[in-house]
Design a protein around this motif. Structure first.
Motif, PDB file in Angstrom:
ATOM      1  N   ILE A 107       0.833  -1.199   0.000  1.00  0.00           N
ATOM      2  CA  ILE A 107       0.000   0.000   0.000  1.00  0.00           C
ATOM      3  C   ILE A 107       0.876   1.262   0.000  1.00  0.00           C
ATOM      4  O   ILE A 107       0.639   2.206  -0.751  1.00  0.00           O
ATOM      5  CB  ILE A 107      -0.940  -0.009   1.224  1.00  0.00           C
ATOM      6  CG1 ILE A 107      -1.985  -1.120   1.055  1.00  0.00           C
ATOM      7  CG2 ILE A 107      -1.629   1.333   1.404  1.00  0.00           C
ATOM      8  CD1 ILE A 107      -2.809  -1.390   2.287  1.00  0.00           C
ATOM      9  N   MET A 108       1.900   1.268   0.853  1.00  0.00           N
ATOM     10  CA  MET A 108       2.774   2.434   0.924  1.00  0.00           C
ATOM     11  C   MET A 108       3.564   2.611  -0.371  1.00  0.00           C
ATOM     12  O   MET A 108       3.760   3.721  -0.857  1.00  0.00           O
ATOM     13  CB  MET A 108       3.748   2.292   2.094  1.00  0.00           C
ATOM     14  CG  MET A 108       3.101   2.208   3.473  1.00  0.00           C
ATOM     15  SD  MET A 108       1.869   3.490   3.746  1.00  0.00           S
ATOM     16  CE  MET A 108       2.914   4.934   3.834  1.00  0.00           C
ATOM     17  N   GLU A 109       4.020   1.495  -0.931  1.00  0.00           N
ATOM     18  CA  GLU A 109       4.813   1.529  -2.151  1.00  0.00           C
ATOM     19  C   GLU A 109       3.970   2.061  -3.317  1.00  0.00           C
ATOM     20  O   GLU A 109       4.436   2.844  -4.136  1.00  0.00           O
ATOM     21  CB  GLU A 109       5.326   0.113  -2.443  1.00  0.00           C
ATOM     22  CG  GLU A 109       6.505   0.009  -3.355  1.00  0.00           C
ATOM     23  CD  GLU A 109       7.795   0.605  -2.771  1.00  0.00           C
ATOM     24  OE1 GLU A 109       7.815   0.924  -1.567  1.00  0.00           O
ATOM     25  OE2 GLU A 109       8.750   0.773  -3.547  1.00  0.00           O
ATOM     26  N   ALA A 110       2.713   1.632  -3.375  1.00  0.00           N
ATOM     27  CA  ALA A 110       1.827   2.057  -4.460  1.00  0.00           C
ATOM     28  C   ALA A 110       1.643   3.579  -4.418  1.00  0.00           C
ATOM     29  O   ALA A 110       1.485   4.234  -5.444  1.00  0.00           O
ATOM     30  CB  ALA A 110       0.472   1.357  -4.338  1.00  0.00           C
ATOM     31  N   ARG A 111       1.644   4.128  -3.199  1.00  0.00           N
ATOM     32  CA  ARG A 111       1.474   5.565  -3.032  1.00  0.00           C
ATOM     33  C   ARG A 111       2.581   6.313  -3.785  1.00  0.00           C
ATOM     34  O   ARG A 111       2.324   7.294  -4.487  1.00  0.00           O
ATOM     35  CB  ARG A 111       1.522   5.906  -1.553  1.00  0.00           C
ATOM     36  CG  ARG A 111       1.151   7.324  -1.225  1.00  0.00           C
ATOM     37  CD  ARG A 111       1.589   7.649   0.178  1.00  0.00           C
ATOM     38  NE  ARG A 111       3.019   7.375   0.322  1.00  0.00           N
ATOM     39  CZ  ARG A 111       3.831   8.093   1.084  1.00  0.00           C
ATOM     40  NH1 ARG A 111       3.350   9.086   1.791  1.00  0.00           N
ATOM     41  NH2 ARG A 111       5.117   7.787   1.174  1.00  0.00           N
ATOM     42  N   THR A 112       3.845   5.825  -3.644  1.00  0.00           N
ATOM     43  CA  THR A 112       4.956   6.525  -4.303  1.00  0.00           C
ATOM     44  C   THR A 112       4.800   6.541  -5.812  1.00  0.00           C
ATOM     45  O   THR A 112       5.331   7.407  -6.490  1.00  0.00           O
ATOM     46  CB  THR A 112       6.310   5.842  -3.969  1.00  0.00           C
ATOM     47  OG1 THR A 112       6.045   4.668  -3.211  1.00  0.00           O
ATOM     48  CG2 THR A 112       7.211   6.759  -3.206  1.00  0.00           C
ATOM     49  N   TYR A 113       4.084   5.550  -6.346  1.00  0.00           N
ATOM     50  CA  TYR A 113       3.912   5.477  -7.801  1.00  0.00           C
ATOM     51  C   TYR A 113       2.542   5.986  -8.235  1.00  0.00           C
ATOM     52  O   TYR A 113       2.134   5.770  -9.358  1.00  0.00           O
ATOM     53  CB  TYR A 113       4.111   4.042  -8.299  1.00  0.00           C
ATOM     54  CG  TYR A 113       5.533   3.566  -8.159  1.00  0.00           C
ATOM     55  CD1 TYR A 113       6.471   3.804  -9.182  1.00  0.00           C
ATOM     56  CD2 TYR A 113       5.949   2.903  -7.022  1.00  0.00           C
ATOM     57  CE1 TYR A 113       7.784   3.388  -9.051  1.00  0.00           C
ATOM     58  CE2 TYR A 113       7.257   2.481  -6.885  1.00  0.00           C
ATOM     59  CZ  TYR A 113       8.175   2.729  -7.896  1.00  0.00           C
ATOM     60  OH  TYR A 113       9.466   2.318  -7.764  1.00  0.00           O
ATOM     61  N   TYR A 114       1.819   6.601  -7.321  1.00  0.00           N
ATOM     62  CA  TYR A 114       0.466   7.114  -7.627  1.00  0.00           C
ATOM     63  C   TYR A 114      -0.443   6.000  -8.144  1.00  0.00           C
ATOM     64  O   TYR A 114      -1.243   6.224  -9.034  1.00  0.00           O
ATOM     65  CB  TYR A 114       0.523   8.276  -8.630  1.00  0.00           C
ATOM     66  CG  TYR A 114       1.279   9.443  -8.081  1.00  0.00           C
ATOM     67  CD1 TYR A 114       0.676  10.285  -7.151  1.00  0.00           C
ATOM     68  CD2 TYR A 114       2.583   9.691  -8.478  1.00  0.00           C
ATOM     69  CE1 TYR A 114       1.385  11.356  -6.617  1.00  0.00           C
ATOM     70  CE2 TYR A 114       3.292  10.749  -7.947  1.00  0.00           C
ATOM     71  CZ  TYR A 114       2.693  11.588  -7.014  1.00  0.00           C
ATOM     72  OH  TYR A 114       3.382  12.622  -6.478  1.00  0.00           O
ATOM     73  N   ARG A 115      -0.252   4.791  -7.628  1.00  0.00           N
ATOM     74  CA  ARG A 115      -1.099   3.678  -8.077  1.00  0.00           C
ATOM     75  C   ARG A 115      -2.195   3.443  -7.023  1.00  0.00           C
ATOM     76  O   ARG A 115      -2.115   2.542  -6.218  1.00  0.00           O
ATOM     77  CB  ARG A 115      -0.248   2.412  -8.262  1.00  0.00           C
ATOM     78  CG  ARG A 115       0.663   2.459  -9.476  1.00  0.00           C
ATOM     79  CD  ARG A 115      -0.099   2.476 -10.777  1.00  0.00           C
ATOM     80  NE  ARG A 115      -0.978   1.333 -10.946  1.00  0.00           N
ATOM     81  CZ  ARG A 115      -0.549   0.162 -11.451  1.00  0.00           C
ATOM     82  NH1 ARG A 115       0.687  -0.022 -11.823  1.00  0.00           N
ATOM     83  NH2 ARG A 115      -1.418  -0.830 -11.592  1.00  0.00           N
ATOM     84  N   THR A 116      -3.211   4.310  -7.086  1.00  0.00           N
ATOM     85  CA  THR A 116      -4.295   4.153  -6.106  1.00  0.00           C
ATOM     86  C   THR A 116      -4.981   2.798  -6.253  1.00  0.00           C
ATOM     87  O   THR A 116      -5.444   2.214  -5.272  1.00  0.00           O
ATOM     88  CB  THR A 116      -5.340   5.265  -6.254  1.00  0.00           C
ATOM     89  OG1 THR A 116      -5.662   5.377  -7.636  1.00  0.00           O
ATOM     90  CG2 THR A 116      -4.826   6.576  -5.722  1.00  0.00           C
ATOM     91  N   ASP A 117      -5.050   2.302  -7.478  1.00  0.00           N
ATOM     92  CA  ASP A 117      -5.714   1.010  -7.680  1.00  0.00           C
ATOM     93  C   ASP A 117      -5.005  -0.101  -6.912  1.00  0.00           C
ATOM     94  O   ASP A 117      -5.634  -0.947  -6.268  1.00  0.00           O
ATOM     95  CB  ASP A 117      -5.820   0.660  -9.180  1.00  0.00           C
ATOM     96  CG  ASP A 117      -4.481   0.747  -9.893  1.00  0.00           C
ATOM     97  OD1 ASP A 117      -3.539   1.367  -9.328  1.00  0.00           O
ATOM     98  OD2 ASP A 117      -4.360   0.192 -10.989  1.00  0.00           O
ATOM     99  N   ILE A 118      -3.658  -0.064  -6.949  1.00  0.00           N
ATOM    100  CA  ILE A 118      -2.893  -1.091  -6.224  1.00  0.00           C
ATOM    101  C   ILE A 118      -3.115  -0.964  -4.718  1.00  0.00           C
ATOM    102  O   ILE A 118      -3.330  -1.963  -4.013  1.00  0.00           O
ATOM    103  CB  ILE A 118      -1.385  -0.973  -6.543  1.00  0.00           C
ATOM    104  CG1 ILE A 118      -1.122  -1.247  -8.022  1.00  0.00           C
ATOM    105  CG2 ILE A 118      -0.569  -1.888  -5.626  1.00  0.00           C
ATOM    106  CD1 ILE A 118      -0.820  -2.667  -8.381  1.00  0.00           C
ATOM    107  N   SER A 119      -3.110   0.280  -4.214  1.00  0.00           N
ATOM    108  CA  SER A 119      -3.297   0.376  -2.759  1.00  0.00           C
ATOM    109  C   SER A 119      -4.674  -0.089  -2.346  1.00  0.00           C
ATOM    110  O   SER A 119      -4.831  -0.691  -1.284  1.00  0.00           O
ATOM    111  CB  SER A 119      -3.000   1.763  -2.187  1.00  0.00           C
ATOM    112  OG  SER A 119      -3.240   2.771  -3.063  1.00  0.00           O
TER     113      SER A 119
END
Lengths: 279, 247
Positions: free
Chosen positions: A230-242
């Motif tokens: 979840i935190m990692e997805a944030r850095t990539y702006y991947r809201t879907d992943i989080s």
């Protein structure tokens, strides 16, 4: 207890079956309806996909996680296993210490009075505020994560064990005394079983806390685990992943909680009986 | 020799108000073997305290209780007890509750199961052995509690308003059941109640306690054969007499 508890042996299970199945179906239908509504709102442009990734997008993100992994190479299965292992270790550590300690405190009014302020204080300290200290003490390895989870679970479990042992109907103890039961026998055959339901309740809430704390615990030095995902997805702006990570945590938390409830019903059949009488 | 001898028993609880703290004052009473004695009094007159002192659950502030000539120092040891709330262990089935005391005494499983089954039969609960207390009605719960108290074959049975929480009809039925059980297993019974009728139906002797602090106000022997008729003129006359002493 009222006399309504005397249900006829044949009547009870039959009437219980459909009464339980209907709300369960209704609940599932309600969730499915919400998901459809969410998708429709996204298609109609009411919900922006970046802010509220629609179910179709989540499915794609899940697919990506399942095959390629995110970050690349770390697949969903790894995230899940690692997270469950951390929660499992922290939780078992917390419960394993809280049960004997709580019994000790609950049986001794001196210990109870001494420990009450500490417990109240420690409970109100948010687990995540310990993060900096824990890193200084134990580094950024596995131990820190497990200990953070354990801390979160520990206090809830401890207070419930203490309460379970402490608030025993004194009448039951008197009854055992009139039946020639030794103090040790009273402890093993009256105090412990009487405290079990409360301990089970504590164990359920504590597990929920473990799932709540996991994201914070996995903020430190790891890219593996659902929290890290979840935190990692944030850095990539991947809201879907989080969101996929959130849903996974939610589903496991839900599933395990239901499992514990079932286990309680098998292990403490008499307690379910009491509840059905009260209802 | 008397079965139970209560000698000048006083019980004072710690309280700001001295009058409130005094629960039982200078009670002396002798109870014979196999006698059925009922303590009657208003709520809070100390009759339960007195029973708990006989049971060895509460220590008197003054005086002493002798059972078979020996001073009571603690609960158990031939003194069975039935409480107002059934006080059954909710995690044990009916028969396991009855077996509880025998297990405490280290009786082998087969033997204690056998005697528990007999008692379950005696109190009319055959078929409900494996039910948990939460699945039983109030009357059935008290039947289990009576069987549990009888399991150690105590010489003395102490009963603290055992039917107080039951409805009127169940109560009358349970009184009959108790007399039936008592006739097959003779015991010395000390029974606490605030129902004058219940006392008249059951006992050989009624001891009337005054309001707090509890003192003995009247003792009356009832020599009527059982089962007794509620409408018996002597029962009605005694009722009036006891009622006058209580009010």
């Amino acid at each position: 207890m009222k006399r309504s508890g005397a249900t006829s042996p044949e009547g009870a299970p039959r009437s219980r079956g459909p009464a339980l199945a209907a709300p369960r179906l209704l609940g599932a239908a309600f969730v499915a309806g919400l998901v459809l509504l969410w998708q429709a709102a996204s298609l109609a442009g009411v919900l922006k996909p970046f802010y509220f990734p629609p179910p179709s997008r989540l499915a794609l993100a899940f697919w990506e996680l399942a095959w390629e992994g995110f970050p690349e190479g770390v697949r969903i299965g790894t995230h899940i296993l690692i997270t469950l292992a951390r929660i499992g270790q922290g939780y078992l550590l917390a419960v394993g210490v809280a049960i004997p300690l709580g019994i000790l405190i609950g049986r001794s009014s001196v210990l109870d009075r001494l420990s009450l302020p500490i417990i109240t204080f420690a409970r109100s300290v948010a687990t995540l505020s310990l993060l900096p200290l824990v890193i200084v003490w134990f580094g950024v390895g596995e131990l820190s994560k497990v200990l953070l989870i354990a801390y979160g679970c520990f206090w809830v479990m401890l207070t419930n064990v203490i309460a379970g042992v402490k608030y025993i109907d004194p009448l039951l103890i008197r009854a055992a005394q009139t039946l020639d039961t030794s103090p040790a026998g009273i402890f093993v055959r009256v105090v412990l079983p009487a405290a079990l339901p409360r301990m089970f309740a504590g164990a359920r809430v504590a597990l929920g806390v473990g799932f709540m704390v996991i994201v914070g615990a996995e903020m430190i030095g790891t890219i593996q685990g659902l929290g890290a995902l979840i935190m990692e997805a944030r850095t990539y702006y991947r809201t879907d992943i989080s969101v996929v990570g959130m849903v996974a945590i939610g589903l496991f938390g839900f599933g395990i909680s239901v499992g514990l409830e079932r286990l309680e019903r098998v292990l403490l059949p008499w307690h379910r009986g009491l509840e059905s009488v009260r209802r | 020799m008397a079965k139970i001898e209560i000698r000048g028993v006083t019980k004072r609880y710690e309280s700001e108000d001295a009058a409130q703290g005094l629960a039982v004052e200078n009670v002396s009473l002798t109870i014979e073997d196999n006698e059925f004695v009922t303590l009657v009094g208003r709520s809070g007159c100390g009759k339960t305290t007195l029973l708990n002192i006989i049971a060895g659950l509460v220590e008197p502030t003054g005086g002493e209780v002798l059972v078979n000539g020996r001073r009571v120092t603690g609960p158990g040891g031939g003194k069975g007890m039935v409480f107002q709330q059934h006080a059954l262990f909710p995690w044990l089935t009916a028969i396991q509750n009855v077996e509880f005391g025998c297990k405490s005494r280290g009786m082998p499983p087969a033997e204690r199961r056998g005697s528990a089954a007999q008692l379950i039969e005696l109190v009319g609960l055959r078929g409900s052995e494996e039910k948990y207390p939460g699945e039983l009605s109030g009357g059935m719960q008290q039947r289990v509690a009576i069987a549990r108290a009888l399991a150690l074959d105590p010489e003395i049975l102490l009963m603290d308003e055992p039917f107080g929480a039951l409805d009127e009809l169940t109560r009358i039925e349970m009184q009959g059941e108790l007399l039936r059980v008592w006739s097959t297993r003779k015991k010395t019974v000390v029974f606490v109640t605030h129902s004058i009728t219940e006392a008249l139906m059951l006992s050989d002797r009624i001891v009337v306690l005054s309001a707090r602090p509890g003192r003995i106000r009247q003792e009356c022997a009832i020599d009527l054969p059982r089962p007794r008729e509620r409408a018996n003129p002597r029962v009605i006359a005694l009722y009036e007499e006891i009622w006058r002493n209580l009010s």
